[in-house]
Design a protein around this motif. Structure first.
Motif, PDB file in Angstrom:
ATOM      1  N   TRP A 175      87.133 116.964   7.397  1.00 60.31           N
ATOM      2  CA  TRP A 175      87.392 116.326   6.098  1.00 60.31           C
ATOM      3  C   TRP A 175      87.685 117.368   5.023  1.00 60.31           C
ATOM      4  O   TRP A 175      88.555 117.175   4.173  1.00 60.31           O
ATOM      5  CB  TRP A 175      86.189 115.474   5.713  1.00 60.31           C
ATOM      6  N   LYS A 176      86.963 118.475   5.054  1.00 62.21           N
ATOM      7  CA  LYS A 176      87.216 119.539   4.070  1.00 62.21           C
ATOM      8  C   LYS A 176      88.609 120.130   4.249  1.00 62.21           C
ATOM      9  O   LYS A 176      89.252 120.515   3.270  1.00 62.21           O
ATOM     10  CB  LYS A 176      86.158 120.631   4.204  1.00 62.21           C
ATOM     11  N   ALA A 177      89.051 120.206   5.510  1.00 62.28           N
ATOM     12  CA  ALA A 177      90.390 120.746   5.749  1.00 62.28           C
ATOM     13  C   ALA A 177      91.459 119.779   5.280  1.00 62.28           C
ATOM     14  O   ALA A 177      92.410 120.172   4.588  1.00 62.28           O
ATOM     15  CB  ALA A 177      90.566 121.060   7.236  1.00 62.28           C
ATOM     16  N   GLU A 178      91.362 118.502   5.646  1.00 63.38           N
ATOM     17  CA  GLU A 178      92.343 117.499   5.242  1.00 63.38           C
ATOM     18  C   GLU A 178      91.705 116.119   5.376  1.00 63.38           C
ATOM     19  O   GLU A 178      91.442 115.652   6.488  1.00 63.38           O
ATOM     20  CB  GLU A 178      93.603 117.578   6.119  1.00 63.38           C
ATOM     21  N   PRO A 179      91.438 115.421   4.254  1.00 63.38           N
ATOM     22  CA  PRO A 179      90.839 114.082   4.332  1.00 63.38           C
ATOM     23  C   PRO A 179      91.729 113.119   5.113  1.00 63.38           C
ATOM     24  O   PRO A 179      92.954 113.138   4.997  1.00 63.38           O
ATOM     25  CB  PRO A 179      90.716 113.669   2.862  1.00 63.38           C
ATOM     26  N   HIS A 180      91.073 112.280   5.900  1.00 64.96           N
ATOM     27  CA  HIS A 180      91.787 111.319   6.733  1.00 64.96           C
ATOM     28  C   HIS A 180      90.966 110.028   6.776  1.00 64.96           C
ATOM     29  O   HIS A 180      89.736 110.072   6.880  1.00 64.96           O
ATOM     30  CB  HIS A 180      91.986 111.885   8.149  1.00 64.96           C
ATOM     31  N   PRO A 181      91.624 108.867   6.710  1.00 63.12           N
ATOM     32  CA  PRO A 181      90.859 107.612   6.688  1.00 63.12           C
ATOM     33  C   PRO A 181      90.046 107.371   7.953  1.00 63.12           C
ATOM     34  O   PRO A 181      88.972 106.755   7.890  1.00 63.12           O
ATOM     35  CB  PRO A 181      91.947 106.541   6.499  1.00 63.12           C
ATOM     36  N   VAL A 226      74.536  98.772   3.771  1.00 64.56           N
ATOM     37  CA  VAL A 226      75.785  99.026   3.060  1.00 64.56           C
ATOM     38  C   VAL A 226      75.585 100.079   1.976  1.00 64.56           C
ATOM     39  O   VAL A 226      76.510 100.855   1.673  1.00 64.56           O
ATOM     40  CB  VAL A 226      76.320  97.708   2.463  1.00 64.56           C
ATOM     41  N   LEU A 227      74.395 100.131   1.388  1.00 66.01           N
ATOM     42  CA  LEU A 227      74.139 101.156   0.375  1.00 66.01           C
ATOM     43  C   LEU A 227      74.086 102.544   0.992  1.00 66.01           C
ATOM     44  O   LEU A 227      74.524 103.527   0.380  1.00 66.01           O
ATOM     45  CB  LEU A 227      72.833 100.843  -0.361  1.00 66.01           C
ATOM     46  N   ASP A 228      73.558 102.638   2.214  1.00 68.78           N
ATOM     47  CA  ASP A 228      73.556 103.929   2.909  1.00 68.78           C
ATOM     48  C   ASP A 228      74.985 104.379   3.209  1.00 68.78           C
ATOM     49  O   ASP A 228      75.317 105.571   3.095  1.00 68.78           O
ATOM     50  CB  ASP A 228      72.750 103.832   4.198  1.00 68.78           C
ATOM     51  N   ARG A 229      75.829 103.437   3.583  1.00 68.79           N
ATOM     52  CA  ARG A 229      77.236 103.784   3.822  1.00 68.79           C
ATOM     53  C   ARG A 229      77.919 104.231   2.531  1.00 68.79           C
ATOM     54  O   ARG A 229      78.747 105.139   2.538  1.00 68.79           O
ATOM     55  CB  ARG A 229      77.972 102.588   4.421  1.00 68.79           C
ATOM     56  N   LEU A 230      77.557 103.590   1.442  1.00 73.41           N
ATOM     57  CA  LEU A 230      78.122 103.997   0.157  1.00 73.41           C
ATOM     58  C   LEU A 230      77.687 105.415  -0.192  1.00 73.41           C
ATOM     59  O   LEU A 230      78.495 106.216  -0.698  1.00 73.41           O
ATOM     60  CB  LEU A 230      77.682 103.011  -0.935  1.00 73.41           C
ATOM     61  N   ASN A 231      76.435 105.738   0.081  1.00 73.97           N
ATOM     62  CA  ASN A 231      75.962 107.096  -0.197  1.00 73.97           C
ATOM     63  C   ASN A 231      76.676 108.133   0.677  1.00 73.97           C
ATOM     64  O   ASN A 231      76.993 109.234   0.224  1.00 73.97           O
ATOM     65  CB  ASN A 231      74.449 107.163   0.016  1.00 73.97           C
ATOM     66  N   ARG A 232      76.938 107.761   1.930  1.00 66.73           N
ATOM     67  CA  ARG A 232      77.651 108.693   2.806  1.00 66.73           C
ATOM     68  C   ARG A 232      79.095 108.876   2.332  1.00 66.73           C
ATOM     69  O   ARG A 232      79.659 109.967   2.409  1.00 66.73           O
ATOM     70  CB  ARG A 232      77.619 108.177   4.246  1.00 66.73           C
ATOM     71  N   ALA A 233      79.691 107.791   1.832  1.00 70.25           N
ATOM     72  CA  ALA A 233      81.046 107.902   1.289  1.00 70.25           C
ATOM     73  C   ALA A 233      81.065 108.809   0.060  1.00 70.25           C
ATOM     74  O   ALA A 233      81.986 109.616  -0.126  1.00 70.25           O
ATOM     75  CB  ALA A 233      81.585 106.516   0.947  1.00 70.25           C
ATOM     76  N   LYS A 234      80.055 108.681  -0.788  1.00 71.18           N
ATOM     77  CA  LYS A 234      79.976 109.549  -1.960  1.00 71.18           C
ATOM     78  C   LYS A 234      79.757 111.017  -1.548  1.00 71.18           C
ATOM     79  O   LYS A 234      80.243 111.930  -2.228  1.00 71.18           O
ATOM     80  CB  LYS A 234      78.848 109.083  -2.875  1.00 71.18           C
ATOM     81  N   LYS A 235      79.073 111.219  -0.430  1.00 77.34           N
ATOM     82  CA  LYS A 235      78.884 112.582   0.059  1.00 77.34           C
ATOM     83  C   LYS A 235      80.228 113.186   0.477  1.00 77.34           C
ATOM     84  O   LYS A 235      80.504 114.363   0.201  1.00 77.34           O
ATOM     85  CB  LYS A 235      77.901 112.575   1.227  1.00 77.34           C
ATOM     86  N   LEU A 236      81.032 112.382   1.112  1.00 77.44           N
ATOM     87  CA  LEU A 236      82.381 112.854   1.444  1.00 77.44           C
ATOM     88  C   LEU A 236      83.183 113.157   0.188  1.00 77.44           C
ATOM     89  O   LEU A 236      83.948 114.124   0.137  1.00 77.44           O
ATOM     90  CB  LEU A 236      83.114 111.807   2.286  1.00 77.44           C
ATOM     91  N   GLN A 237      83.017 112.330  -0.835  1.00 75.99           N
ATOM     92  CA  GLN A 237      83.753 112.558  -2.079  1.00 75.99           C
ATOM     93  C   GLN A 237      83.336 113.868  -2.740  1.00 75.99           C
ATOM     94  O   GLN A 237      84.166 114.559  -3.343  1.00 75.99           O
ATOM     95  CB  GLN A 237      83.536 111.384  -3.025  1.00 75.99           C
ATOM     96  N   GLU A 238      82.090 114.222  -2.617  1.00 83.12           N
ATOM     97  CA  GLU A 238      81.633 115.487  -3.182  1.00 83.12           C
ATOM     98  C   GLU A 238      82.256 116.678  -2.456  1.00 83.12           C
ATOM     99  O   GLU A 238      82.494 117.729  -3.060  1.00 83.12           O
ATOM    100  CB  GLU A 238      80.100 115.571  -3.103  1.00 83.12           C
ATOM    101  N   LYS A 280      85.289 116.757  -1.165  1.00 86.61           N
ATOM    102  CA  LYS A 280      86.719 116.836  -1.490  1.00 86.61           C
ATOM    103  C   LYS A 280      86.967 116.032  -2.758  1.00 86.61           C
ATOM    104  O   LYS A 280      87.386 114.873  -2.729  1.00 86.61           O
ATOM    105  CB  LYS A 280      87.549 116.274  -0.333  1.00 86.61           C
ATOM    106  N   LYS A 281      86.702 116.672  -3.881  1.00 89.22           N
ATOM    107  CA  LYS A 281      86.855 115.986  -5.157  1.00 89.22           C
ATOM    108  C   LYS A 281      88.325 115.918  -5.567  1.00 89.22           C
ATOM    109  O   LYS A 281      89.159 116.683  -5.093  1.00 89.22           O
ATOM    110  CB  LYS A 281      86.051 116.709  -6.234  1.00 89.22           C
TER     111      LYS A 281
END
Length: 533
Positions: A290-296, A311-323, A325-326
């Motif tokens: 993901w750091k190299a190239e974000p992919h769905p 679903v909240l845990d999944r949201l937190n993991r998604a936010k971790k990915l966002q951190e 690759k901002k």
């Protein structure tokens, strides 16, 4: 040069010898058959040298006379060979220039002067002359004859391969390429064709061996070989993911080691690790990719790493990915999808709009339409967002030779080329060529003037209720002629079933996103109208 130096050295040595004898006078007495001969040392030395020289000259004359027949025959043979090579050279140049008649003439001339078993190029020239004359059957016979000669075998296989490609016989072409690759894997044409055959049949181990042979012969660079190995190992892991998970995991991890930024390899490796409950290692692989190239696909697998997560845990993991690759559209879309599943509509809307600002594309508008429908249920706004999605650039996908696929594949379905699929946006649609400002929420619809003087005799009233409300004054009636009455569903409902269809006097002006009118209908109306194509 060495001979000259040796000659000078011998002359110098003789000179020193005669000088040494001249400085030391003496006499030499020879008694033979009752006679006594007395001479000086200098005369004796000269006599000895003269006798030796005479013997050498006589020996050379005898040897020359003895070898003269062979020397004469060799002279004519060399002359004949030179003429043959000159004809062969001229024929090869003529074949390269496309002069079939001259190539055939020089082929016959070279065959008379040089034997074909002594010079294999004569066979090549004969085959080239046959191809230029259109005698493909004769050319194939020449190439098949070359297979018996170890020196010409690869050339014959190359010719047969090209003839099979010309006839469209892919099986025969790959057969000849496979024979050539087994003997000489450094041949690019043979290796590539064989590689396509192996990958087309799903023989990933054979393809890996061939790539390794190409790497050992330095036919391809190390980076290119590692890239191909990663693709083949990923394909092997996908093929064994259900039948042999352990072998698939080994292949996928090696592919990810060779190319950590290759999303398909990271996804397969992480999926196999997740199945074996090794979530930590699988997550690290996905994070590095993901750091190299974000992919769905990476985001989808990472957020659903643990199936039992809320679903909240999944949201937190998604936010971790966002951190990690901002300021990237894919990061915002990942958080927006997770927030929509968690019914956090505010966060979902903010991230989707941020993704549109960074990268306006179809998927972002569709996601925003889903958020709008789930939160407010406003079908008008939903339709507006869907219309924007139609005109927006398409989302990235796996594209190879014009084929768009949702899933990655190791080879192209059109050409069979290895590693043909690329993650990029497909070709734009025609509607996306119109540069509009639909992103503005309160964009005003441009007003389009009606025709100046529409014909009156063919107009009909579609909605009598609307016509009754018009002012009865002549001025108002005159101004109404320059207006266009919108056609609505109510107006269509008010038309009697038995009403006769009437052609409009003049075509109504179209909206900016209208695809346009038939060019054939407009050519006779405006001959000076600017045309785009």
């Amino acid at each position: 040069m060495i001979r000259i130096l040796l000659f000078l050295a011998v002359v110098f040595a003789l000179g020193l010898g005669f000088a040494w004898l001249a400085d030391r006078p003496g006499e030499m007495v020879v008694t033979f058959s009752g006679y006594q001969y007395q001479v000086s040392l200098m005369v004796a030395a000269v006599a000895v040298v003269a006798v030796v020289a005479a013997v050498m000259i006589v020996w050379w004359l005898i040897k020359s006379l003895w070898n003269s027949p062979y020397t004469i025959s060799r002279y004519f043979r060399v002359r004949r060979r030179d003429r043959g090579y000159q004809a062969l050279s001229t024929g090869m140049i003529a074949a390269g220039a496309g002069d079939g008649a001259l190539a055939r003439k020089k082929t016959k001339e070279a065959a008379k002067l040089i034997r074909s078993d002594q010079e294999p190029l004569i066979q090549l020239l004969e085959a080239q002359a046959s191809l230029l004359e259109g005698d493909h059957e004769g050319a194939r016979e020449k190439f098949e004859t070359m297979l018996d000669d170890p020196e010409m075998r690869l050339l014959g296989l190359r010719g047969l391969y090209l003839e099979a490609e010309r006839l469209g016989d892919r099986n025969a072409a790959r057969h000849y390429a496979g024979r050539a690759a087994a003997v000489a894997p450094q041949l690019a044409w043979a290796a590539e064709s064989t590689l396509e055959d192996l990958t087309g049949r799903g023989d990933w181990d054979g393809a890996l061996k061939l790539v390794e042979a190409q790497k050992s012969t330095r036919q391809i660079e190390r980076d290119a070989a590692n890239r191909r190995r990663a693709v083949l190992l990923t394909a092997k892991a996908q093929a064994l993911i259900d039948s042999d998970p352990n072998a698939a995991k080994t292949a996928a991890i090696e592919a990810n080691r060779l190319r950590p930024d290759f999303a398909p390899a990271a996804v397969v490796a992480a999926k196999l690790l997740f199945r074996q409950n090794d979530v930590r290692k699988g997550a690290k692989i996905l994070e590095a990719a993901w750091k190299a190239e974000p992919h769905p696909e990476i985001a989808e697998l990472y957020t659903h790493a643990r199936p039992a997560d809320a679903v909240l845990d999944r949201l937190n993991r998604a936010k971790k990915l966002q951190e990690m690759k901002k300021n990237h559209a894919e990061s915002s879309l990942t958080v927006a999808r997770a927030a929509l599943d968690a019914q956090d509509y505010k966060t979902a809307r903010q991230e989707a709009e941020a993704a549109i600002r960074m990268d306006r594309r179809e998927g972002a508008y569709l996601l925003l339409a889903d958020i709008e429908e789930a939160e407010t249920g406003d079908q008008g706004k939903v339709r507006q967002l869907l219309s924007k999605a139609v005109r927006a650039p398409r989302d990235p996908a796996w594209v190879a030779d014009g084929v768009v696929s949702e899933r990655w594949a190791p080879v192209s379905p059109i050409t069979g080329r290895l590693d043909a699929f690329e993650w990029r946006a497909p070709m734009e649609r025609l509607g996306q060529l119109i540069d509009s400002h639909d992103d503005a929420p309160d964009a005003a619809v441009p007003t389009i003037a009606a025709p100046i003087k529409p014909a009156k005799e063919n107009l009909i009233e579609l909605n009598p209720a609307v016509s009754a409300e018009r002012p009865a004054t002549a001025a108002a009636s005159e101004s109404d002629e320059d207006q266009v009455t919108p056609v609505t569903a109510t107006a269509f409902a008010a038309v009697p079933p038995d009403a006769e269809a009437v052609e409009p006097a003049e075509e109504l002006a179209r909206l900016p996103d209208d695809p346009g009118v038939d060019p054939d209908d407009e050519d006779h109306k405006s001959p000076r109208k600017f045309r785009l194509f």
